[in-house]
Motif scaffolding. Structure first.
Motif, PDB file in Angstrom:
ATOM      1  N   UNK A  21       6.301  18.997   3.392  1.00 27.01           N
ATOM      2  CA  UNK A  21       6.016  17.505   4.191  1.00 27.01           C
ATOM      3  C   UNK A  21       6.165  16.514   2.886  1.00 27.01           C
ATOM      4  N   UNK A  22       5.499  16.397   1.900  1.00 26.08           N
ATOM      5  CA  UNK A  22       4.825  15.697   0.814  1.00 26.08           C
ATOM      6  C   UNK A  22       5.999  14.991   0.520  1.00 26.08           C
ATOM      7  N   UNK A  23       7.143  15.895  -0.248  1.00 30.29           N
ATOM      8  CA  UNK A  23       8.124  16.352  -0.347  1.00 30.29           C
ATOM      9  C   UNK A  23       9.485  15.376   0.207  1.00 30.29           C
ATOM     10  N   UNK A  24       9.136  16.306   1.977  1.00 27.86           N
ATOM     11  CA  UNK A  24      10.408  15.444   2.302  1.00 27.86           C
ATOM     12  C   UNK A  24       9.349  14.424   3.243  1.00 27.86           C
ATOM     13  N   UNK A  25       8.542  13.457   2.666  1.00 25.21           N
ATOM     14  CA  UNK A  25       8.249  12.127   3.146  1.00 25.21           C
ATOM     15  C   UNK A  25       9.433  10.834   3.197  1.00 25.21           C
ATOM     16  N   UNK A  26      10.012  11.051   2.406  1.00 27.62           N
ATOM     17  CA  UNK A  26      11.049   9.712   2.396  1.00 27.62           C
ATOM     18  C   UNK A  26      12.357   9.662   2.822  1.00 27.62           C
ATOM     19  N   UNK A  27      12.158  10.972   3.098  1.00 26.04           N
ATOM     20  CA  UNK A  27      13.600  11.681   4.249  1.00 26.04           C
ATOM     21  C   UNK A  27      13.209  11.866   5.128  1.00 26.04           C
TER      22      UNK A  27
ATOM     23  N   UNK B   8       1.357  -1.599   0.071  1.00 24.11           N
ATOM     24  CA  UNK B   8       0.035  -0.391  -0.225  1.00 24.11           C
ATOM     25  C   UNK B   8       1.066   1.300  -0.074  1.00 24.11           C
ATOM     26  N   UNK B   9       0.502   2.031  -1.370  1.00 22.97           N
ATOM     27  CA  UNK B   9       1.535   3.514  -0.910  1.00 22.97           C
ATOM     28  C   UNK B   9       1.150   4.125   0.544  1.00 22.97           C
ATOM     29  N   UNK B  10       2.004   4.581   0.923  1.00 21.16           N
ATOM     30  CA  UNK B  10       1.484   5.764   1.884  1.00 21.16           C
ATOM     31  C   UNK B  10       0.287   7.020   1.165  1.00 21.16           C
ATOM     32  N   UNK B  11       0.316   6.843  -0.198  1.00 17.08           N
ATOM     33  CA  UNK B  11      -0.670   8.098  -0.182  1.00 17.08           C
ATOM     34  C   UNK B  11      -1.677   7.897  -0.213  1.00 17.08           C
ATOM     35  N   UNK B  12      -1.948   6.691  -0.176  1.00 15.03           N
ATOM     36  CA  UNK B  12      -3.583   6.935   0.760  1.00 15.03           C
ATOM     37  C   UNK B  12      -4.087   7.248   1.348  1.00 15.03           C
ATOM     38  N   UNK B  13      -3.623   7.544   2.487  1.00 19.33           N
ATOM     39  CA  UNK B  13      -4.300   8.208   3.348  1.00 19.33           C
ATOM     40  C   UNK B  13      -3.842   9.532   4.612  1.00 19.33           C
ATOM     41  N   UNK B  14      -4.548   9.772   4.978  1.00 19.26           N
ATOM     42  CA  UNK B  14      -3.729  10.980   5.562  1.00 19.26           C
ATOM     43  C   UNK B  14      -3.254  10.226   7.435  1.00 19.26           C
ATOM     44  N   UNK B  15      -4.024   9.623   8.040  1.00 20.00           N
ATOM     45  CA  UNK B  15      -3.156   8.984   9.059  1.00 20.00           C
ATOM     46  C   UNK B  15      -3.875   7.243   8.887  1.00 20.00           C
ATOM     47  N   UNK B  16      -2.312   7.200   9.128  1.00 17.46           N
ATOM     48  CA  UNK B  16      -2.085   5.466   9.213  1.00 17.46           C
ATOM     49  C   UNK B  16      -2.472   4.218   9.944  1.00 17.46           C
ATOM     50  N   UNK B  17      -3.283   3.774  11.062  1.00 13.18           N
ATOM     51  CA  UNK B  17      -3.401   3.372  12.223  1.00 13.18           C
ATOM     52  C   UNK B  17      -3.104   1.574  11.648  1.00 13.18           C
ATOM     53  N   UNK B  18      -2.592   0.942  12.207  1.00 12.06           N
ATOM     54  CA  UNK B  18      -1.961  -0.518  12.425  1.00 12.06           C
ATOM     55  C   UNK B  18      -1.957  -0.708  13.633  1.00 12.06           C
ATOM     56  N   UNK B  19      -2.318  -2.229  13.824  1.00 14.65           N
ATOM     57  CA  UNK B  19      -2.393  -3.098  14.438  1.00 14.65           C
ATOM     58  C   UNK B  19      -1.559  -4.426  14.252  1.00 14.65           C
ATOM     59  N   UNK B  20      -1.391  -5.701  15.550  1.00 15.28           N
ATOM     60  CA  UNK B  20      -0.438  -6.358  15.197  1.00 15.28           C
ATOM     61  C   UNK B  20      -1.670  -7.400  14.555  1.00 15.28           C
ATOM     62  N   UNK B  21      -1.210  -8.086  14.609  1.00 16.35           N
ATOM     63  CA  UNK B  21      -2.375  -9.820  14.756  1.00 16.35           C
ATOM     64  C   UNK B  21      -1.195 -11.200  14.224  1.00 16.35           C
TER      65      UNK B  21
ATOM     66  N   UNK C 107       0.443   4.994  12.646  1.00 19.94           N
ATOM     67  CA  UNK C 107       1.270   4.755  11.935  1.00 19.94           C
ATOM     68  C   UNK C 107       2.670   5.813  11.690  1.00 19.94           C
ATOM     69  N   UNK C 108       1.384   6.498  11.062  1.00 18.21           N
ATOM     70  CA  UNK C 108       2.078   7.424  10.470  1.00 18.21           C
ATOM     71  C   UNK C 108       0.911   8.632  10.110  1.00 18.21           C
ATOM     72  N   UNK C 109       1.308  10.432   9.718  1.00 20.43           N
ATOM     73  CA  UNK C 109      -0.017  10.895   9.921  1.00 20.43           C
ATOM     74  C   UNK C 109       0.998  11.813   9.042  1.00 20.43           C
ATOM     75  N   UNK C 110      -0.034  11.798   7.111  1.00 24.95           N
ATOM     76  CA  UNK C 110      -0.016  12.666   6.282  1.00 24.95           C
ATOM     77  C   UNK C 110      -0.093  14.234   6.222  1.00 24.95           C
ATOM     78  N   UNK C 111      -0.097  14.785   5.988  1.00 27.85           N
ATOM     79  CA  UNK C 111      -0.579  16.331   5.593  1.00 27.85           C
ATOM     80  C   UNK C 111      -0.860  16.492   4.488  1.00 27.85           C
TER      81      UNK C 111
ATOM     82  N   UNK D 146      -9.334  11.778   6.117  1.00 27.64           N
ATOM     83  CA  UNK D 146     -10.245  13.432   7.174  1.00 27.64           C
ATOM     84  C   UNK D 146     -10.047  13.608   5.426  1.00 27.64           C
ATOM     85  N   UNK D 147     -11.244  13.899   5.258  1.00 23.45           N
ATOM     86  CA  UNK D 147     -11.567  14.632   4.102  1.00 23.45           C
ATOM     87  C   UNK D 147     -12.135  16.197   4.090  1.00 23.45           C
TER      88      UNK D 147
END
Length: 513
Positions: free
Chosen positions: A64-70, A1-14, A54-58, A96-97
């Motif tokens: 912030x988008x340009x520096x995401x990979x760094x 899944x590419x990180x541009x899929x959403x703004x907040x990326x939650x996760x859990x262990x399973x 796991x990650x927040x993206x605005x 978050x729309x």
């Protein structure tokens, strides 16, 4: 899944009772995850932690988008809330729309999205305990979100998971309860200097299908025994080599299993050099002579070239055809390949499998309807979409797991079709099947699967719980209302290895049971 899929990326262990893991990718450009709809996972799953961010993206912040990979690697300590072995990290996004509206692709949501699954390999036989804290590292590199579990904090002592053989053994020396655990993990040490052979998750699932490989070994042993007896009755040399060809798709152990029988020359269609090397190593480690296994490298799409006989004039004793795709469909040009293969068999030789029986039943499934076409005639947000989109619907759903399919059974299982790969005169292209409804409802689909007969009465089912094959289903364009006791006439067609099924009420009186 590419990180541009959403703004907040939650996760859990399973953890899952039957995880299918994929190999660690040696190339950072490869996707580091697979995808699953966790709500349909066979056997379910157990969450070992609470969901975490796991990650927040605005998306409105260009810098912030340009520096995401760094971004520096983020370390997250997660309290373990449920005991169990760690099989994977599961990730979804919350988009978050605006200030008031958002959507989630979490496993508990009614969504069309699957969840991203990051398999964990270093913790086999290592059980997390309530009260542990798991260290997860999160980063964004090469346009992929990457998660990695690296350590466990237990009773104030850090147990490294990225170097399991050494560090876990040391931790066991200090903690008696972990002594048995560390002994088991000692076998996990690997030589990182060796070449890595990467297999697809479907290939790994195939390798874990013990029932299939065991049945094949039984079938090929029985065939070779009968061929050797036939040679003895003709006063021929019983030690004469038997020639076997495996033209399975992808990585296959069938040629190796055949070669292990002795007095066999097995040819494999595996083309990748690293996969060939794996088969050679397996042969050596199992005391199979190197000259018993060869590789059929034609690099051609010509079936006649793929199935041609060896350099000698000896015909094939057995030809293994890959008949069913993992998704649940018959492989294209199967019957044409079988016709050609029959011409290249010695007397008494066989095609594996020799026949396939298709089974199915009537079901009512709103889920299959919703995933097959736009429902209803009302406009969608003002757009009249259905008449245009539904022209391109595909009536067959694939990669289904019938054990988790949300449906109501409306009939018993029936035999729909038979494909005989050894006898061309026994085949047909159309068959009508009468099915009695056992419950009232709407027939919306006919799921189908296969009994694969390898040799005589030796068979495996693609519906088996341990099967690497999935199931498929034909979705009816118009649902059919039935009452218990009604009869439905199914017309089953086979055209160019593609199965199609139509259904209509059967108004003819049926004989009494």
């Amino acid at each position: 899944m590419c990180v541009v899929g959403g703004r907040t990326l939650p996760g859990c262990l399973w953890r899952s009772p039957d995880p299918v893991s994929c190999s660690s990718a040696p190339d950072d450009s490869m996707e580091p995850y697979t995808t699953e709809r966790l709500s349909r996972l066979p056997g379910g799953y157990t969450a070992l932690t609470q969901p975490f961010t796991a990650l927040n993206i605005d998306f409105n912040n260009v810098q912030e988008l340009e520096g995401l990979s760094s971004r520096p690697v983020q370390k997250v300590w997660l309290p373990v809330t449920q005991e169990g072995e760690l099989d994977a990290l599961a990730v979804w996004f919350q988009l978050h729309l605006d200030q008031d509206n958002s959507l989630s692709t979490g496993p508990e949501e009614d969504t069309c999205w699957e969840q991203a699954v990051y398999p964990v390999h270093a913790t086999k036989d290592f059980a997390l305990q309530v009260g542990d804290q798991l260290l997860v590292e999160v980063s964004c590199r090469d346009a992929y979100l990457r998660l990695c579990s690296v350590a466990v904090l237990r009773n104030g002592h850090e147990i490294r998971l990225d170097k399991p053989a050494q560090d876990l053994m040391e931790s066991g020396a200090n903690q008696n309860p972990e002594a048995q655990l560390c002994s088991a993990l000692a076998s996990l040490q690997t030589d990182h200097n060796k070449d890595i052979c990467v297999l697809e998750s479907a290939e790994l699932a195939l390798l874990n299908n013990e029932e299939y490989h065991g049945s094949f070994q039984t079938a090929v042993t029985k065939l070779f025994s009968q061929l050797n007896l036939a040679n003895q009755s003709k006063k021929q040399d019983s030690s004469e080599l038997l020639y076997v060809l495996d033209v399975s798709e992808g990585f296959s152990l069938l040629s190796l299993i055949a070669a292990s029988q002795g007095h066999v020359k097995a040819y494999s269609s595996v083309e990748k050099n690293k996969q060939q090397e794996v088969l050679k190593r397996l042969a050596r480690s199992n005391n199979i002579p190197e000259e018993s296994l060869e590789f059929w490298l034609n690099g051609t799409e010509d079936d006649q070239g793929v199935l041609q006989r060896p350099s000698t004039e000896k015909l094939w004793s057995a030809i293994m055809l890959d008949c069913v795709e993992t998704c649940g469909l018959i492989r294209q040009k199967l019957m044409e390949k079988a016709s050609l293969a029959r011409c290249l068999l010695e007397k008494g030789g066989r095609i594996f499998p020799e026949r396939i029986i298709v089974h199915g039943l009537l079901v009512e499934s709103d889920m299959l309807l919703l995933e097959s076409a736009v429902q209803g005639q009302e406009p969608t947000l003002g757009f009249n979409i259905a008449p245009f989109i539904n022209q391109f619907t595909v009536p067959v759903h694939v990669f289904l797991d019938f054990s988790t399919l949300q449906c109501k059974h409306l009939s018993e299982t029936v035999e729909l079709f038979v494909l005989d790969l050894m006898d061309t005169n026994a085949n047909y292209t159309t068959r009508q099947v009468k099915v009695k409804a056992t419950s009232a409802g709407r027939v919306t689909a006919i799921p189908f699967w296969y009994d694969i007969y390898l040799y005589e009465d030796i068979s495996v089912s693609t519906l088996s719980r341990h099967s690497h094959w999935k199931q498929a289903a034909v979705v009816l364009q118009e649902p059919l209302e039935v009452k218990a006791g009604d009869w439905v006439c199914l017309t089953v067609n086979l055209h160019k290895s593609t199965i199609s099924i139509s259904a209509q009420p059967d108004n003819q009186p049926q004989p009494m049971d």
